[in-house]
Design an enzyme around this catalytic site. Structure first.
Site, mmCIF file in Angstrom:
data_model
loop_
_atom_site.group_PDB
_atom_site.id
_atom_site.type_symbol
_atom_site.label_atom_id
_atom_site.label_comp_id
_atom_site.label_asym_id
_atom_site.label_seq_id
_atom_site.Cartn_x
_atom_site.Cartn_y
_atom_site.Cartn_z
ATOM 1 N N HIS A 295 0.843 -1.219 0.000
ATOM 2 C CA HIS A 295 0.000 0.000 0.000
ATOM 3 C C HIS A 295 0.868 1.255 0.000
ATOM 4 O O HIS A 295 0.449 2.292 -0.515
ATOM 5 C CB HIS A 295 -0.906 0.034 1.244
ATOM 6 C CG HIS A 295 -1.683 -1.222 1.462
ATOM 7 N ND1 HIS A 295 -2.628 -1.673 0.555
ATOM 8 C CD2 HIS A 295 -1.655 -2.160 2.452
ATOM 9 C CE1 HIS A 295 -3.150 -2.809 0.997
ATOM 10 N NE2 HIS A 295 -2.565 -3.121 2.136
ATOM 11 N N HIS B 4 5.549 6.715 6.658
ATOM 12 C CA HIS B 4 5.251 6.255 5.309
ATOM 13 C C HIS B 4 4.716 7.439 4.517
ATOM 14 O O HIS B 4 4.476 8.504 5.076
ATOM 15 C CB HIS B 4 4.206 5.127 5.345
ATOM 16 C CG HIS B 4 2.919 5.572 5.913
ATOM 17 N ND1 HIS B 4 2.634 5.526 7.279
ATOM 18 C CD2 HIS B 4 1.852 6.162 5.331
ATOM 19 C CE1 HIS B 4 1.441 6.048 7.486
ATOM 20 N NE2 HIS B 4 0.958 6.449 6.338
ATOM 21 N N HIS C 294 2.177 8.976 1.039
ATOM 22 C CA HIS C 294 1.081 8.827 0.072
ATOM 23 C C HIS C 294 1.419 9.777 -1.078
ATOM 24 O O HIS C 294 1.922 10.885 -0.833
ATOM 25 C CB HIS C 294 -0.257 9.238 0.701
ATOM 26 C CG HIS C 294 -0.614 8.435 1.926
ATOM 27 N ND1 HIS C 294 -1.422 7.321 1.894
ATOM 28 C CD2 HIS C 294 -0.250 8.596 3.235
ATOM 29 C CE1 HIS C 294 -1.555 6.832 3.115
ATOM 30 N NE2 HIS C 294 -0.849 7.574 3.941
ATOM 31 N N GLU D 192 -3.234 13.434 1.041
ATOM 32 C CA GLU D 192 -4.525 12.956 1.586
ATOM 33 C C GLU D 192 -5.315 14.153 2.112
ATOM 34 O O GLU D 192 -6.419 14.426 1.658
ATOM 35 C CB GLU D 192 -4.268 11.925 2.685
ATOM 36 C CG GLU D 192 -3.505 10.689 2.154
ATOM 37 C CD GLU D 192 -3.893 9.419 2.850
ATOM 38 O OE1 GLU D 192 -3.636 9.288 4.067
ATOM 39 O OE2 GLU D 192 -4.469 8.541 2.181
ATOM 40 N N HIS E 208 3.473 10.719 6.574
ATOM 41 C CA HIS E 208 2.836 10.474 7.875
ATOM 42 C C HIS E 208 3.833 9.872 8.850
ATOM 43 O O HIS E 208 4.351 8.773 8.615
ATOM 44 C CB HIS E 208 1.646 9.520 7.695
ATOM 45 C CG HIS E 208 0.494 10.154 6.994
ATOM 46 N ND1 HIS E 208 -0.500 9.426 6.364
ATOM 47 C CD2 HIS E 208 0.192 11.460 6.806
ATOM 48 C CE1 HIS E 208 -1.380 10.258 5.835
ATOM 49 N NE2 HIS E 208 -0.986 11.508 6.090
ATOM 50 N N THR F 97 -6.088 6.296 7.621
ATOM 51 C CA THR F 97 -6.635 6.644 6.293
ATOM 52 C C THR F 97 -6.689 5.437 5.359
ATOM 53 O O THR F 97 -6.980 5.578 4.178
ATOM 54 C CB THR F 97 -5.800 7.760 5.626
ATOM 55 O OG1 THR F 97 -4.482 7.247 5.396
ATOM 56 C CG2 THR F 97 -5.750 9.006 6.479
ATOM 57 N N THR F 98 -6.375 4.241 5.930
ATOM 58 C CA THR F 98 -6.609 3.005 5.167
ATOM 59 C C THR F 98 -7.340 2.042 6.102
ATOM 60 O O THR F 98 -7.293 2.230 7.330
ATOM 61 C CB THR F 98 -5.296 2.314 4.738
ATOM 62 O OG1 THR F 98 -4.645 1.807 5.916
ATOM 63 C CG2 THR F 98 -4.375 3.248 3.988
HETATM 64 C C1 LIG Z 1 -3.607 -1.141 12.514
HETATM 65 O O1 LIG Z 1 -2.838 0.033 12.607
HETATM 66 C C2 LIG Z 1 -2.587 0.744 11.443
HETATM 67 C C3 LIG Z 1 -2.968 0.303 10.192
HETATM 68 C C4 LIG Z 1 -2.660 1.078 9.060
HETATM 69 C C5 LIG Z 1 -1.944 2.267 9.204
HETATM 70 C C6 LIG Z 1 -1.563 3.103 7.989
HETATM 71 C C7 LIG Z 1 -2.604 4.200 7.715
HETATM 72 O O2 LIG Z 1 -3.843 3.664 7.443
HETATM 73 N N1 LIG Z 1 -2.744 5.127 8.789
HETATM 74 C C8 LIG Z 1 -2.370 6.329 8.344
HETATM 75 S S1 LIG Z 1 -2.342 7.688 9.308
HETATM 76 N N2 LIG Z 1 -2.010 6.333 7.055
HETATM 77 C C9 LIG Z 1 -2.147 5.102 6.599
HETATM 78 O O3 LIG Z 1 -1.934 4.724 5.462
HETATM 79 C C10 LIG Z 1 -1.587 2.690 10.490
HETATM 80 O O4 LIG Z 1 -0.917 3.876 10.568
HETATM 81 C C11 LIG Z 1 -1.142 4.595 11.767
HETATM 82 C C12 LIG Z 1 -1.887 1.932 11.601
HETATM 83 ZN ZN LIG Z 2 -0.742 7.466 5.986
#
Ligand SMILES: COc1ccc(C[C@@]2(O)NC(=S)NC2=O)c(OC)c1
Ligand SMILES: [Zn+2]
Length: 261
Positions: A64, A94, A96, A106, A119, A199-200
């Protein structure tokens, strides 16, 4: 199959709610930030980042995004102050980003997108025992969002883009030690803050968002290296370029966005 999700037509943000109903919840992220509607809160102090002793471990392609993980077994790299009641420990960062030359952030600002968004994910290790537990708690996570705008080369981003060829395929990971993300911060730590979510999927509503107002500048060439990453694994026939891995802005649902001075 099952809880598979992505950013395509069939599995993208518009259908995530089918497997993750919280996608239509009351504190979803990202949002469109409207600066003059943000309330200036004099009680909102500066954010304080202590990244000096931080210890990156590896860089990975999780299908992702590209993620740099940190050792979080001690109090070495924390964010505190601002809207936060506790120090939060750095866990990973990470990005986006968009397709060639188009949007990719985002969060948007008065309807305007940036080329990319970084992020920096932190968790409340004072109140919760594990990151996983914190990720489901309403005050469990604090994510520092930094916009990337295209212009000149960023002097330190090459340390990340030079490693991307090692993690081209989904599921690949490689050592990435000694990287300190403070080199990715803009000069000003002025920010907007609001209560939101991942955000995912699983889209947990566990994030105190701190979005910096000042973007960092990176070159189109450096951003282009992110687009050579693939959503797909080495064993798959299809090679799908990793780009446009961003969720569009979600309804504010009455939330207040606050602004540091
Ligand atoms: C189960 O824990 C998680 C799962 C996904 C993410 C990644 C994300 O969904 N969250 C953000 S912010 N950007 C993203 O792409 C995460 O990051 C804190 C924590
Ligand atoms: Zn993110």
């Amino acid at each position: 199959t099952g809880n598979h999700w992505g950013y395509g037509k069939e599995d993208g943000p518009s259908v995530w709610h089918k497997n993750y109903p919280v996608a239509q919840g009351n504190r979803q992220s990202p949002i469109d930030i409207i600066p003059h509607q943000a309330s200036h809160d004099p009680g909102l102090g500066p954010i304080v980042l202590n990244y000096d002793q931080c210890t990156s471990i590896n860089i990975a392609n999780n299908g992702h995004s590209v993620v740099v993980e940190f050792e979080d077994s001690d109090d070495r790299s924390v964010i505190q102050g601002g809207p936060l009641d506790n120090p939060y420990k750095l866990k990973q960062f990470h990005f986006h980003w968009g397709g060639k030359g188009c949007h990719g952030s985002e969060h948007t600002v008065a309807g305007n997108s940036y080329a990319s968004e970084l992020h920096l994910v932190h968790w409340n290790a004072v109140k919760y025992k594990t990151f996983g537990e914190a990720a489901t708690a309403p005050d469990g996570l604090a994510v520092l969002g930094i916009f990337l705008e295209t212009g000149d080369d960023h002097r330190w981003l090459h340390m990340i883009t030079d490693a991307l060829y090692m993690v081209k395929f989904k599921g690949s990971v490689t050592d990435f030690k000694g990287f300190n993300p403070k080199c990715l911060l803009p000069s000003s730590l002025h920010y907007w803050t609001y209560l939101g979510s991942l955000t995912t999927p699983p889209l947990h509503e566990s994030v105190t968002w701190i979005v910096l107002k000042e973007p960092i500048i990176v070159s189109e060439k450096q951003l282009g290296k992110f687009r050579m990453l693939l959503f797909t694994g080495e064993e798959e026939d299809q090679r799908i370029r990793m780009e446009n891995n961003f969720r569009p802005p979600q309804p504010l649902k009455g939330r207040k966005v606050r602004s540091s001075n």
